[in-house]
Scaffold this motif. Structure first.
Motif, short mmCIF file in Angstrom:
data_model
loop_
_atom_site.label_atom_id
_atom_site.label_comp_id
_atom_site.label_asym_id
_atom_site.label_seq_id
_atom_site.Cartn_x
_atom_site.Cartn_y
_atom_site.Cartn_z
N LEU A 173 0.86 -1.19 0.00
CA LEU A 173 0.00 0.00 0.00
C LEU A 173 0.89 1.24 0.00
CD1 LEU A 173 -2.55 -1.11 2.76
CD2 LEU A 173 -2.62 -1.61 0.32
N SER A 174 0.54 2.21 -0.84
CA SER A 174 1.40 3.38 -0.97
C SER A 174 0.57 4.64 -1.15
CB SER A 174 2.34 3.20 -2.17
OG SER A 174 3.26 4.27 -2.25
N ARG A 175 1.18 5.77 -0.76
CA ARG A 175 0.58 7.09 -0.95
C ARG A 175 1.69 8.09 -1.22
NH1 ARG A 175 -3.19 9.52 3.50
NH2 ARG A 175 -5.12 9.36 2.32
N PRO A 201 -4.39 6.37 7.12
CA PRO A 201 -5.65 5.84 6.56
C PRO A 201 -5.52 4.41 6.03
CG PRO A 201 -5.30 8.09 5.85
CD PRO A 201 -4.03 7.67 6.53
N LEU A 202 -4.35 4.05 5.54
CA LEU A 202 -4.14 2.69 5.04
C LEU A 202 -4.06 1.71 6.20
CD1 LEU A 202 -1.55 3.52 2.24
CD2 LEU A 202 -4.01 3.17 2.01
N GLN A 223 5.18 -9.07 4.66
CA GLN A 223 4.13 -9.59 3.78
C GLN A 223 3.08 -8.52 3.50
OE1 GLN A 223 3.59 -13.40 6.20
NE2 GLN A 223 3.25 -14.14 4.12
N ILE A 224 2.99 -7.55 4.40
CA ILE A 224 2.22 -6.34 4.16
C ILE A 224 3.18 -5.17 4.32
CG2 ILE A 224 0.39 -4.82 4.99
CD1 ILE A 224 -1.20 -7.24 5.80
N GLU A 225 3.21 -4.32 3.30
CA GLU A 225 4.14 -3.19 3.31
C GLU A 225 3.37 -1.92 3.05
OE1 GLU A 225 8.13 -1.73 0.85
OE2 GLU A 225 7.36 -3.77 0.63
N ILE A 226 3.62 -0.90 3.85
CA ILE A 226 2.99 0.40 3.68
C ILE A 226 4.12 1.43 3.58
CG2 ILE A 226 1.40 2.09 4.66
CD1 ILE A 226 0.09 -0.17 6.22
N ALA A 227 4.20 2.10 2.44
CA ALA A 227 5.35 2.96 2.19
C ALA A 227 4.98 4.13 1.30
CB ALA A 227 6.48 2.15 1.55
N PRO A 228 5.70 5.25 1.41
CA PRO A 228 5.46 6.38 0.52
C PRO A 228 5.77 6.02 -0.93
CG PRO A 228 6.81 7.03 2.41
CD PRO A 228 6.74 5.54 2.42
N VAL A 242 -1.18 -4.38 -5.13
CA VAL A 242 -0.58 -3.08 -4.89
C VAL A 242 -1.65 -2.00 -4.99
CG1 VAL A 242 1.32 -1.53 -5.49
CG2 VAL A 242 1.49 -3.98 -6.02
N VAL A 243 -1.74 -1.15 -3.98
CA VAL A 243 -2.72 -0.06 -3.98
C VAL A 243 -1.99 1.27 -3.88
CG1 VAL A 243 -4.70 0.98 -2.81
CG2 VAL A 243 -4.46 -1.52 -2.85
N LEU A 244 -2.25 2.17 -4.81
CA LEU A 244 -1.76 3.55 -4.70
C LEU A 244 -2.94 4.43 -4.36
CD1 LEU A 244 0.35 5.76 -4.96
CD2 LEU A 244 -0.15 5.85 -7.42
N ASP A 245 -2.91 5.01 -3.18
CA ASP A 245 -3.98 5.87 -2.69
C ASP A 245 -3.62 7.33 -2.93
OD1 ASP A 245 -6.39 6.49 -1.40
OD2 ASP A 245 -5.42 6.62 0.56
N GLU A 246 -4.62 8.21 -3.00
CA GLU A 246 -4.40 9.65 -3.22
C GLU A 246 -3.55 9.89 -4.46
OE1 GLU A 246 -5.96 11.87 -1.61
OE2 GLU A 246 -6.64 10.87 0.21
N ALA A 247 -3.85 9.15 -5.52
CA ALA A 247 -3.02 9.20 -6.72
C ALA A 247 -3.05 10.57 -7.41
CB ALA A 247 -3.47 8.11 -7.70
N GLN A 248 -4.04 11.40 -7.10
CA GLN A 248 -4.08 12.73 -7.70
C GLN A 248 -2.89 13.57 -7.27
OE1 GLN A 248 -6.11 11.80 -5.27
NE2 GLN A 248 -6.02 13.35 -3.65
N ASN A 249 -2.21 13.17 -6.18
CA ASN A 249 -1.06 13.92 -5.68
C ASN A 249 0.27 13.33 -6.14
OD1 ASN A 249 -2.52 15.89 -4.30
ND2 ASN A 249 -2.79 14.56 -2.51
N ALA A 250 0.22 12.39 -7.06
CA ALA A 250 1.43 11.90 -7.71
C ALA A 250 1.69 12.74 -8.96
CB ALA A 250 1.28 10.43 -8.10
N SER A 251 2.95 13.05 -9.22
CA SER A 251 3.28 13.76 -10.45
C SER A 251 3.15 12.80 -11.63
CB SER A 251 4.70 14.32 -10.38
OG SER A 251 5.63 13.24 -10.41
#
Length: 330
Positions: A173-175, A201-202, A223-228, A242-251
């Motif tokens: 999970l990433s943000r 939130p994740l 086995q579960i990873e949460i990272a920027p 793989v989940v990318l959250d708040e993707a509107q804030n990725a360039s």
């Protein structure tokens, strides 16, 4: 449980009654709710009148609303028969779905059911249902819409379901941590302490689906990873959900980097809200960029939500509508 049409009600031209009979009176009490609050909620939303008589509910009103209310009542009773709880959100969900064609996944009533260690959840709107179906069937899925529509929550639920069933070996999970920027280094603690506030939130979503001790162990064992998002560079993410959250804030470059991490046996869910971009003025959102570039690829599913899909407090939907109607902020 059955439905039988009765004779027309006097003084209501064109109207009649429908009787819905329930086998278990204890479950019927739960269905009605305290002081028949659940029935009152259904009456207010559909316009039907519901009278409780013994082990039956008698529905009065035009045929179309009686049929809708009967379908909602049967679906809610089926939840109770399956040992699931009944909350206001479940009632709202059944009313949203009562006239929708819902594909079968694993429930007796033809509704998709996502099973995790702590709970079972189901989509609460047709848009959510289509989104979950895409998450189960496609390798790359975008969920785009306002806050409170379940985009990330459902993606994490499907990730946990696939993990515990052995379909993937790990969850990532990433943000983007865009709020921190260069100030991240001035926060106290080690790197985990610095980034955890942005990942909370994740963690919250995972905590709804996995027992605390098991979750802590799985995180410790990687086995579960949460990272920027920045930590994803140079990696190949194989056999993972793989989940990318708040993707509107990725360039745009970050989004390309992330999407090209997809490895064999993996699935990706990208979630975001185009109305909440926190990037510097003039910067292009990676979510907007990817939407324009990738829509023609059949293997990628784009799923959209509106205020009608909000599953938080009803006031949230009204707030979203008010902002949507207002002039853009400058």
């Amino acid at each position: 449980m059955g439905i039988d049409a009765l004779s027309p009600v006097p003084d209501q031209p064109g109207a009649s009654e429908t009787r819905v009979e329930f086998a278990d009176n204890r479950l019927l009490v739960d269905l009605c709710g305290a002081h028949d609050a659940n029935l009152a909620r259904i009456e207010a939303e559909t316009g039907v009148q519901i009278v409780h008589r013994g082990n039956q509910l008698v529905l009065m009103g035009p045929q179309d609303v009686r049929e809708e209310a009967a379908q909602v009542l049967k679906a809610l009773y089926a939840r109770l028969e399956a040992g699931q709880g009944l909350e206001n959100g479940d009632i709202d969900a059944e009313m949203r779905l009562s006239n929708a064609v819902v594909p079968t996944e694993s429930s007796a009533e033809g509704r998709i059911v996502i099973k995790t260690r702590k709970k079972q959840i189901s989509p609460r709107s047709p848009a959510q249902n289509a989104y979950v179906r895409a998450l189960l069937e496609k390798e790359l899925v975008f969920g785009i819409g306002p806050a409170g529509t379940g985009k990330t929550y459902l993606a994490v639920a499907v990730a946990v379901n696939m993990f515990i069933s052995g379909r993937v070996d790990r969850i990532i999970l990433s943000r983007p941590a865009v709020e921190a920027g260069e100030r991240l280094g001035f926060l106290p603690g080690d790197m985990k302490d610095k980034v955890d506030p942005y990942m909370q939130p994740l963690y919250d979503a995972l905590g709804d689906f996995l027992p605390g001790k098991q979750l802590a162990r799985l995180i410790e064992e990687k086995q579960i990873e949460i990272a920027p998002l920045a930590f994803m560079r140079g990696r190949t993410l194989s056999n993972a959900f793989v989940v990318l959250d708040e993707a509107q804030n990725a360039s745009a470059m970050q989004m390309k980097m992330f999407l090209t991490r997809l490895g064999e046996g993996s699935r990706m869910a990208i979630t975001g809200d185009r109305s909440q971009v926190d990037l510097p003025r003039g910067a292009v959102s990676g979510l907007h960029d990817a939407e324009g570039l990738l829509k023609s690829i059949d293997e990628i599913s784009f799923n959209y939500f509106t205020s009608r899909d909000v599953v938080r407090h009803k006031l949230v939907a009204k707030i979203i509508d008010a902002y949507d109607k207002a002039a853009p902020l400058v």
